[in-house]
Write a protein that holds these residues in place. Sequence first.
Motif, mmCIF file in Angstrom:
data_model
loop_
_atom_site.group_PDB
_atom_site.id
_atom_site.type_symbol
_atom_site.label_atom_id
_atom_site.label_comp_id
_atom_site.label_asym_id
_atom_site.label_seq_id
_atom_site.Cartn_x
_atom_site.Cartn_y
_atom_site.Cartn_z
ATOM 1 N N LYS A 403 0.867 -1.182 0.000
ATOM 2 C CA LYS A 403 0.000 0.000 0.000
ATOM 3 C C LYS A 403 0.904 1.232 0.000
ATOM 4 O O LYS A 403 1.761 1.396 0.880
ATOM 5 N N SER A 473 -7.068 -1.310 -12.010
ATOM 6 C CA SER A 473 -7.843 -1.472 -10.768
ATOM 7 C C SER A 473 -9.342 -1.520 -11.058
ATOM 8 O O SER A 473 -10.122 -2.024 -10.255
ATOM 9 N N LYS A 477 -10.936 -5.600 -9.314
ATOM 10 C CA LYS A 477 -11.380 -4.742 -8.210
ATOM 11 C C LYS A 477 -11.052 -5.324 -6.832
ATOM 12 O O LYS A 477 -10.863 -4.595 -5.874
ATOM 13 N N ASP A 478 -11.022 -6.675 -6.744
ATOM 14 C CA ASP A 478 -10.746 -7.269 -5.428
ATOM 15 C C ASP A 478 -9.256 -7.299 -5.105
ATOM 16 O O ASP A 478 -8.857 -7.444 -3.967
ATOM 17 N N LYS A 481 -6.532 -1.611 -5.604
ATOM 18 C CA LYS A 481 -7.359 -0.469 -5.190
ATOM 19 C C LYS A 481 -6.544 0.782 -5.442
ATOM 20 O O LYS A 481 -5.341 0.823 -5.186
ATOM 21 N N CYS A 482 -7.229 1.807 -5.934
ATOM 22 C CA CYS A 482 -6.528 3.059 -6.174
ATOM 23 C C CYS A 482 -7.560 4.168 -5.993
ATOM 24 O O CYS A 482 -8.543 4.223 -6.726
ATOM 25 N N TYR A 483 -7.383 4.990 -4.974
ATOM 26 C CA TYR A 483 -8.413 5.982 -4.686
ATOM 27 C C TYR A 483 -7.845 7.259 -4.078
ATOM 28 O O TYR A 483 -6.719 7.290 -3.598
ATOM 29 N N PRO A 492 -12.638 6.074 -6.113
ATOM 30 C CA PRO A 492 -11.695 5.433 -7.041
ATOM 31 C C PRO A 492 -11.163 6.447 -8.053
ATOM 32 O O PRO A 492 -11.933 7.290 -8.550
#
Length: 496
Positions: A403, A473, A477-478, A481-483, A492
């Motif tokens: 992360k 991403s 999706k699982d 993650k990029c937000y 997102p």
Amino acid sequence: MITEKYDLCIIGGGPAGYAAAMRAIDFGKTVLLVEKDKVGGAGLFNGALSSKSFWECSNRFAATKSDLKEKGIAYDIHFEEARKVVEAAVFERKFQLNVHLNLLQRATHCKLITLDKGTATLLGDHRVKVVKKKQEKIIHAEQILVATGSRPRHLPSVAADEKIIFTSDGIESLEDFPESLVIVGAGVIGCEYATIFSNFGKTKVYLIDKADRILPFEDEDLASIVATNLEKNGVTIHRNASLARLEIKDGKVEYELTYTDGRKEILHVEKALLSIGRLPNTGNIGLEEAGVCKDERGYVKVEDTRTSVPFIYAAGDITANIALVNVAEREGRHAVVKMFGPPVKPLVYRNISTIMFLNPEVAAVGMNEQDARARNKPFRVAKIDYSCIPRAIAMRKTNGFFKLIVEDDEEMTVLGMRAIGEHASSAIQAVALLIHMNKGIHELGNMMHPHPSITEGVQECARMLLGKSIYKSSIFKDKLKCYRWADGVATPLEDL
Ligand SMILES: Cc1cc2nc3c(=O)[nH]c(=O)nc-3n(C[C@H](O)[C@H](O)[C@H](O)COP(=O)(O)OP(=O)(O)OC[C@H]3O[C@@H](n4cnc5c(N)ncnc54)[C@H](O)[C@@H]3O)c2cc1C
């Protein structure tokens, strides 16, 4: 009467004191290093190196046992064997530190360092009293560094006898794997010992956690992988539990828990380990006599390693900064440069890297997501599951994630990284360097990383944030993650 004069007197030969002494030699200064017990301190004994050696041994054992089990072969280890591994590692490093020091003392070009095995006390002004077995002396030092470290915190109502109820100071002197062990405290050290004993598979481990989850200072997603793996390994985590009582009864441990929902429970185990933090060694070292101020929690108050007395510095666990070997060494070295070198910029703590020796290993540098949220400023996050990293697939070790957390600015200045999984620590230095240099992620995204390597995970995070990742991403999706996080909402990046 003053019998000797030095440029620098260092009190404590742990990581902070040893590193400081070596740096002072670089400046050609005369140094008296006073150590009352063992050179190396908790960086070596009943601390960083010994516990990591124990962890490595437990990991190797667990992996071999599991491989052989698949082939129907039984595999076992006796405590004595594990202890010998730890002793050999500690001996090797102890020998190295002492030989290095001895040879330095004898080297004809370098008669700068003196090691005194004794207890040092500040007397005020520039005087330090050194009490050795058969001798006592008062020396004068132009500069003084206090690096007396820390000791395990005890519970007022629980007497740790280091035979049945242990702290980290005594746990390595166990004579056999206990049948059962309760660990009080679910911080990093408590979780490390839970990992070690559960890896060996001979001890039923109980972990007392005041909160609803372990490692409360880390993000939930990370803590939950560690908790799940501990539980898979047979550890019972008492969540939301306060220790009401812990005592020795008939040579065993009886403890009572009260839970936040009002439940009470009484349990019996063979041994207990208190892992509830550490306290600075500030008693009986003459801080008051020398006029050195402490903070409200009892740590030596410092401003960039300098205490309230201009020629007295402090480094390592005795100050309130994070208690790690790398920090202690860095502070010790920095203090010496401030004493004898050209002007230097103050130390920066925001890029401190650390490894947590859990199952799997955790690497941390800078902020985690909960730290970033607490600032109440927007930021961006990219997260990739280990199952998308070819090296993790090759190793058949796909439990974990990377992360990466960056500022919500043009540069995407790096704020921090968390990695959990096999070889997680391999990516930490690149990110630490970017934080240190106050840089964004563009170079990281464009670098040619070796393949297959775990560090490709952090690069893919950078590419996701830059909108040019290999896996998208919006599709996985699982796993990806990029937000952007702002005002309590995660959006997102593809929706922005
Ligand atoms: C179980 C455990 C695991 C750890 N794991 C890690 C890890 O994985 N990574 C990491 O970075 N850190 C780890 N740490 C933390 C790390 O060990 C400490 O942060 C580090 O040792 C602090 O160094 P220091 O020099 O400040 O103090 P210390 O290592 O405590 O050394 C202080 C020295 O001062 C001496 N002393 C005290 N008073 C006097 C006196 N009056 N006169 C003379 N000498 C004196 C002591 O005998 C001691 O040798 C761990 C700690 C523990 C307990």
